[in-house]
Design a protein around this motif. Sequence first.
Motif, PDB file in Angstrom:
ATOM      1  N   ASP A   1       0.836  -1.210   0.000  1.00 24.93           N
ATOM      2  CA  ASP A   1       0.000   0.000   0.000  1.00 24.93           C
ATOM      3  C   ASP A   1       0.870   1.260   0.000  1.00 24.93           C
ATOM      4  OD1 ASP A   1      -2.254  -1.525   0.019  1.00 24.93           O
ATOM      5  OD2 ASP A   1      -2.798  -1.141   2.109  1.00 24.93           O
ATOM      6  N   ASN A   2       1.974   1.218   0.741  1.00 26.13           N
ATOM      7  CA  ASN A   2       2.877   2.378   0.764  1.00 26.13           C
ATOM      8  C   ASN A   2       3.448   2.630  -0.627  1.00 26.13           C
ATOM      9  OD1 ASN A   2       2.517   2.729   3.503  1.00 26.13           O
ATOM     10  ND2 ASN A   2       4.323   1.524   4.059  1.00 26.13           N
ATOM     11  N   SER A   3       3.742   1.540  -1.350  1.00 23.14           N
ATOM     12  CA  SER A   3       4.284   1.677  -2.706  1.00 23.14           C
ATOM     13  C   SER A   3       3.257   2.331  -3.625  1.00 23.14           C
ATOM     14  CB  SER A   3       4.659   0.309  -3.274  1.00 23.14           C
ATOM     15  OG  SER A   3       5.541  -0.358  -2.401  1.00 23.14           O
TER      16      SER A   3
ATOM     17  N   GLY B   1      -2.632   4.224   3.110  1.00 21.32           N
ATOM     18  CA  GLY B   1      -2.114   4.264   4.491  1.00 21.32           C
ATOM     19  C   GLY B   1      -3.129   4.901   5.411  1.00 21.32           C
ATOM     20  N   LYS B   2      -2.870   4.821   6.705  1.00 23.90           N
ATOM     21  CA  LYS B   2      -3.831   5.433   7.612  1.00 23.90           C
ATOM     22  C   LYS B   2      -3.204   5.922   8.906  1.00 23.90           C
ATOM     23  CE  LYS B   2      -8.176   4.776   9.969  1.00 23.90           C
ATOM     24  NZ  LYS B   2      -8.717   6.093   9.598  1.00 23.90           N
ATOM     25  N   TYR B   3      -2.699   4.966   9.693  1.00 20.03           N
ATOM     26  CA  TYR B   3      -2.322   5.311  11.054  1.00 20.03           C
ATOM     27  C   TYR B   3      -0.866   5.740  11.194  1.00 20.03           C
ATOM     28  CZ  TYR B   3      -6.645   2.790  12.004  1.00 20.03           C
ATOM     29  OH  TYR B   3      -7.935   2.378  12.015  1.00 20.03           O
ATOM     30  N   GLY B   4      -0.086   5.600  10.118  1.00 20.23           N
ATOM     31  CA  GLY B   4       1.324   5.888  10.251  1.00 20.23           C
ATOM     32  C   GLY B   4       2.047   4.810  11.051  1.00 20.23           C
ATOM     33  N   MET B   5       1.500   3.612  11.035  1.00 18.56           N
ATOM     34  CA  MET B   5       2.079   2.507  11.804  1.00 18.56           C
ATOM     35  C   MET B   5       2.400   1.321  10.903  1.00 18.56           C
ATOM     36  SD  MET B   5       1.678   3.194  15.174  1.00 18.56           S
ATOM     37  CE  MET B   5       1.158   1.808  16.185  1.00 18.56           C
ATOM     38  N   GLY B   6       1.881   1.359   9.682  1.00 16.72           N
ATOM     39  CA  GLY B   6       1.875   0.183   8.819  1.00 16.72           C
ATOM     40  C   GLY B   6       3.238  -0.441   8.625  1.00 16.72           C
ATOM     41  N   LEU B   7       4.186   0.374   8.191  1.00 17.66           N
ATOM     42  CA  LEU B   7       5.478  -0.185   7.826  1.00 17.66           C
ATOM     43  C   LEU B   7       6.108  -0.952   8.986  1.00 17.66           C
ATOM     44  CD1 LEU B   7       7.700  -0.493   5.751  1.00 17.66           C
ATOM     45  CD2 LEU B   7       8.619   1.715   6.463  1.00 17.66           C
ATOM     46  N   CYS B   8       6.163  -0.333  10.153  1.00 22.36           N
ATOM     47  CA  CYS B   8       6.813  -0.996  11.289  1.00 22.36           C
ATOM     48  C   CYS B   8       6.013  -2.183  11.810  1.00 22.36           C
ATOM     49  CB  CYS B   8       7.034  -0.006  12.436  1.00 22.36           C
ATOM     50  SG  CYS B   8       8.241   1.233  12.001  1.00 22.36           S
TER      51      CYS B   8
ATOM     52  N   ALA C   1       9.777  -4.251  -3.440  1.00 26.31           N
ATOM     53  CA  ALA C   1      10.515  -3.183  -4.125  1.00 26.31           C
ATOM     54  C   ALA C   1       9.565  -2.406  -5.018  1.00 26.31           C
ATOM     55  CB  ALA C   1      11.635  -3.809  -4.967  1.00 26.31           C
ATOM     56  N   ASP C   2       9.671  -1.077  -5.000  1.00 23.76           N
ATOM     57  CA  ASP C   2       8.805  -0.284  -5.877  1.00 23.76           C
ATOM     58  C   ASP C   2       9.585   0.831  -6.555  1.00 23.76           C
ATOM     59  OD1 ASP C   2       8.510   2.435  -4.552  1.00 23.76           O
ATOM     60  OD2 ASP C   2       7.758   1.220  -2.896  1.00 23.76           O
ATOM     61  N   ASP C   3       9.040   1.290  -7.680  1.00 25.33           N
ATOM     62  CA  ASP C   3       9.687   2.389  -8.407  1.00 25.33           C
ATOM     63  C   ASP C   3       8.936   3.701  -8.172  1.00 25.33           C
ATOM     64  OD1 ASP C   3       7.359   1.961  -9.771  1.00 25.33           O
ATOM     65  OD2 ASP C   3       8.262   1.776 -11.760  1.00 25.33           O
TER      66      ASP C   3
ATOM     67  N   GLY D   1       4.138   5.273  14.429  1.00 31.95           N
ATOM     68  CA  GLY D   1       3.359   6.506  14.481  1.00 31.95           C
ATOM     69  C   GLY D   1       4.082   7.620  13.753  1.00 31.95           C
ATOM     70  N   SER D   2       4.368   7.392  12.467  1.00 32.19           N
ATOM     71  CA  SER D   2       5.121   8.389  11.704  1.00 32.19           C
ATOM     72  C   SER D   2       4.256   9.608  11.391  1.00 32.19           C
ATOM     73  CB  SER D   2       5.612   7.760  10.404  1.00 32.19           C
ATOM     74  OG  SER D   2       4.550   7.109   9.761  1.00 32.19           O
ATOM     75  N   LEU D   3       4.891  10.760  11.346  1.00 26.67           N
ATOM     76  CA  LEU D   3       4.178  12.003  11.021  1.00 26.67           C
ATOM     77  C   LEU D   3       4.456  12.334   9.564  1.00 26.67           C
ATOM     78  CD1 LEU D   3       5.128  14.038  14.201  1.00 26.67           C
ATOM     79  CD2 LEU D   3       2.914  13.013  13.681  1.00 26.67           C
ATOM     80  N   THR D   4       3.606  11.859   8.681  1.00 33.64           N
ATOM     81  CA  THR D   4       3.777  12.193   7.260  1.00 33.64           C
ATOM     82  C   THR D   4       2.420  12.598   6.714  1.00 33.64           C
ATOM     83  OG1 THR D   4       3.493   9.864   6.733  1.00 33.64           O
ATOM     84  CG2 THR D   4       5.755  10.658   6.806  1.00 33.64           C
ATOM     85  N   ASP D   5       2.431  13.308   5.586  1.00 34.68           N
ATOM     86  CA  ASP D   5       1.163  13.765   5.016  1.00 34.68           C
ATOM     87  C   ASP D   5       0.441  12.616   4.329  1.00 34.68           C
ATOM     88  OD1 ASP D   5       1.820  16.273   5.815  1.00 34.68           O
ATOM     89  OD2 ASP D   5       2.837  16.757   3.921  1.00 34.68           O
ATOM     90  N   ARG D   6      -0.862  12.628   4.492  1.00 35.75           N
ATOM     91  CA  ARG D   6      -1.657  11.604   3.808  1.00 35.75           C
ATOM     92  C   ARG D   6      -2.881  12.223   3.161  1.00 35.75           C
ATOM     93  NH1 ARG D   6       0.644   8.264   7.584  1.00 35.75           N
ATOM     94  NH2 ARG D   6      -0.525   9.311   9.217  1.00 35.75           N
ATOM     95  N   GLU D   7      -3.331  11.607   2.119  1.00 38.76           N
ATOM     96  CA  GLU D   7      -4.471  12.081   1.340  1.00 38.76           C
ATOM     97  C   GLU D   7      -5.627  11.120   1.618  1.00 38.76           C
ATOM     98  OE1 GLU D   7      -6.106  14.681  -0.623  1.00 38.76           O
ATOM     99  OE2 GLU D   7      -3.928  14.928  -0.853  1.00 38.76           O
TER     100      GLU D   7
HETATM  101  N1  LIG Z   1       7.452   2.554  -0.378  1.00 36.49           N
HETATM  102  C1  LIG Z   1       7.418   3.817   0.077  1.00 36.49           C
HETATM  103  N2  LIG Z   1       7.679   4.843  -0.762  1.00 36.49           N
HETATM  104  C2  LIG Z   1       7.630   6.133  -0.319  1.00 36.49           C
HETATM  105  N3  LIG Z   1       7.335   6.483   0.942  1.00 36.49           N
HETATM  106  C3  LIG Z   1       7.085   5.511   1.835  1.00 36.49           C
HETATM  107  C4  LIG Z   1       7.104   4.125   1.452  1.00 36.49           C
HETATM  108  N4  LIG Z   1       6.828   3.391   2.542  1.00 36.49           N
HETATM  109  C5  LIG Z   1       6.607   4.258   3.546  1.00 36.49           C
HETATM  110  N5  LIG Z   1       6.747   5.522   3.126  1.00 36.49           N
HETATM  111  C6  LIG Z   1       6.585   6.753   3.935  1.00 36.49           C
HETATM  112  O1  LIG Z   1       6.507   6.348   5.276  1.00 36.49           O
HETATM  113  C7  LIG Z   1       5.285   6.777   5.856  1.00 36.49           C
HETATM  114  C8  LIG Z   1       4.845   5.784   6.917  1.00 36.49           C
HETATM  115  O2  LIG Z   1       4.365   4.611   6.332  1.00 36.49           O
HETATM  116  P1  LIG Z   1       3.455   3.670   7.204  1.00 36.49           P
HETATM  117  O3  LIG Z   1       4.147   3.358   8.482  1.00 36.49           O
HETATM  118  O4  LIG Z   1       3.051   2.526   6.386  1.00 36.49           O
HETATM  119  O5  LIG Z   1       2.221   4.557   7.550  1.00 36.49           O
HETATM  120  P2  LIG Z   1       1.091   5.133   6.597  1.00 36.49           P
HETATM  121  O6  LIG Z   1       1.110   4.319   5.346  1.00 36.49           O
HETATM  122  O7  LIG Z   1      -0.157   4.947   7.390  1.00 36.49           O
HETATM  123  O8  LIG Z   1       1.442   6.568   6.370  1.00 36.49           O
HETATM  124  C9  LIG Z   1       4.334   6.956   4.702  1.00 36.49           C
HETATM  125  O9  LIG Z   1       3.332   7.904   4.991  1.00 36.49           O
HETATM  126  C10 LIG Z   1       5.282   7.450   3.621  1.00 36.49           C
HETATM  127  O10 LIG Z   1       5.502   8.837   3.732  1.00 36.49           O
END
Ligand SMILES: Nc1ncnc2c1ncn2[C@@H]1O[C@H](COP(=O)(O)OP(=O)(O)O)[C@@H](O)[C@H]1O
Length: 504
Positions: free
Chosen positions: A33-35, A89-96, A59-61, A77-83
């Motif tokens: 989803d982040n990709s 994405g949603k909670y800023g927790m997904g990746l970890c 891996a994504d381009d 709990g990352s602080l990044t902009d979301r649309e």
């Molecule tokens: N594959 C990726 N490419 C670009 N930015 C990424 C990618 N994965 C994560 N990020 C950045 O890291 C942030 C945190 O991701 P994540 O923890 O999944 O939370 P969320 O998707 O809810 O924002 C994303 O909002 C984005 O800014």
Amino acid sequence: MEYVPNEPNAAKLINSLRNTGYTSYAAIEDIIDNSIDADAKTIRVFVEHKNNELRVIIADDGIGMDEEVLDQALRLGSLTDREEMSDLGKYGMGLCTASISMARRLEVLTREKGGQLYYGAQDLDDVVSKNKFIKIQREANRTDENLFEGKIGAHGTVVVLSKVDRLSDSNVAQFATKLTRDLGRIYRKFIEAGVKFYVNEKKVEMSDPLWLNDKKTQIYSDEEYDLPRSITGGRKESIRVKIALLPEMSDALMKELKINIPSQGFYILRNNREIADGLSLGVFIKHGDFNRLRIELSFSASLDNEMGVRFSKDGVDPNQGITDLLKQELGGQIASIRKIVKRTQQADSSSSVDHSDSEAVIAKKAKLLIVPEAEIEKRSPRKNTSEKRTRKDGDDSITRTPHKTQLSPKGMGARFETESRGREGVLYECAQEGKVIVIRWNSDHPFYDQIVFPNKSSKGIISGLDYLIFALASAELKVTNDDNVELLGNVKSIMSSNLRALLS
Ligand SMILES: Nc1ncnc2c1ncn2[C@@H]1O[C@H](COP(=O)(O)OP(=O)(O)O)[C@@H](O)[C@H]1O
Ligand SMILES: [Mg+2]
């Protein structure tokens, strides 16, 4: 009031965060989803099992990350902009959280167009041993660069999950196969829009549960329903519901394609990404009659609370207001679809072939026929229903059309049935049940389909064909013993295959 820091116990917290409910499929999908949110056009997943080490790489381009965003991305709990209307994405927790649910180490390599390649890593064992949320972040080195370029190319992000200790399937190949299939369905709208997915270099094909590209699929309705403002806290919101009835097909094909109880019902799309499949949502009660019913329900992430989207994005639990609305709007339609299905089922059974004349003649001439000895002790108890038995989900039995058998004064009889054994199956199966020789025509075999069935109104032809099959079956049952059973099986399968070839 004076506050003092209240740091969580990192070792304890990170271990419990491994159990937030992700399957490894859902975890990989959350990383994908982040990709998608990063506008990737190509997403490559690798499930690698080398030197006893299991690694999963996504891996994504896409647009990649700069130093600050990477710093945020590796935090809980990352602080990044979301649309909201489009981002997955949603909670800023997904990746970890997704990563640690299946792997003890997360590494990220990322580069913006024309930018510097950065490396970041979080290792669960380090967090536990230091009892502190710590990570590595630095400019990438030569080895990182080679890995990055090998996996994706100029810009984008490569997420490497290593020390994988919780894969949902211990069979890695099987895991990759299911993942490929799921991705094709879950991201169908993105694949349709041109995003390419690969799993272990194999292209993921789009798979649409509604079969919208099949001309024989009936789109029953496709509507946008406004939600009452009382359930959305005053906001103007709507959901889109598309109801499809898959084409009629044989039981064997339905079984092969898993068109069954688990796969019937609602497929839920959040911002165009599927987050749940095969649900009844309490709107109808699952039943074999609904196997061909597929409903796509789409909503935007602004309805996450009302739809009860799970943290791991692989399930929903809509609130009462939404289920009430669905029942009210769809209840009648689903009931009509059931009627349509029932009508076609009845039409199918009323157009079945009548074998009662052949059975009567065989019973009458029983004394003249060379048939196997009756094996009373082997008789299996069977119900004598005149209706088609429909298969329950997971039940491997085959749909049959049994009816009462005619017995001769001497007690010997034959009974003809049809069953669906697939096009490649043998033309008939036979068995002795007490005094009755039961012959089951395979309704999917071209000989049945093209010769027997189309002649159902000519009694003479049907009897002739029945006699031929009865003669073969009784001979087979008469001479079969432990030594030749395999040989006779071969004869029948070659005979069936030649007939198939001649009629194809
Ligand atoms: N594959 C990726 N490419 C670009 N930015 C990424 C990618 N994965 C994560 N990020 C950045 O890291 C942030 C945190 O991701 P994540 O923890 O999944 O939370 P969320 O998707 O809810 O924002 C994303 O909002 C984005 O800014
Ligand atoms: Mg995310």
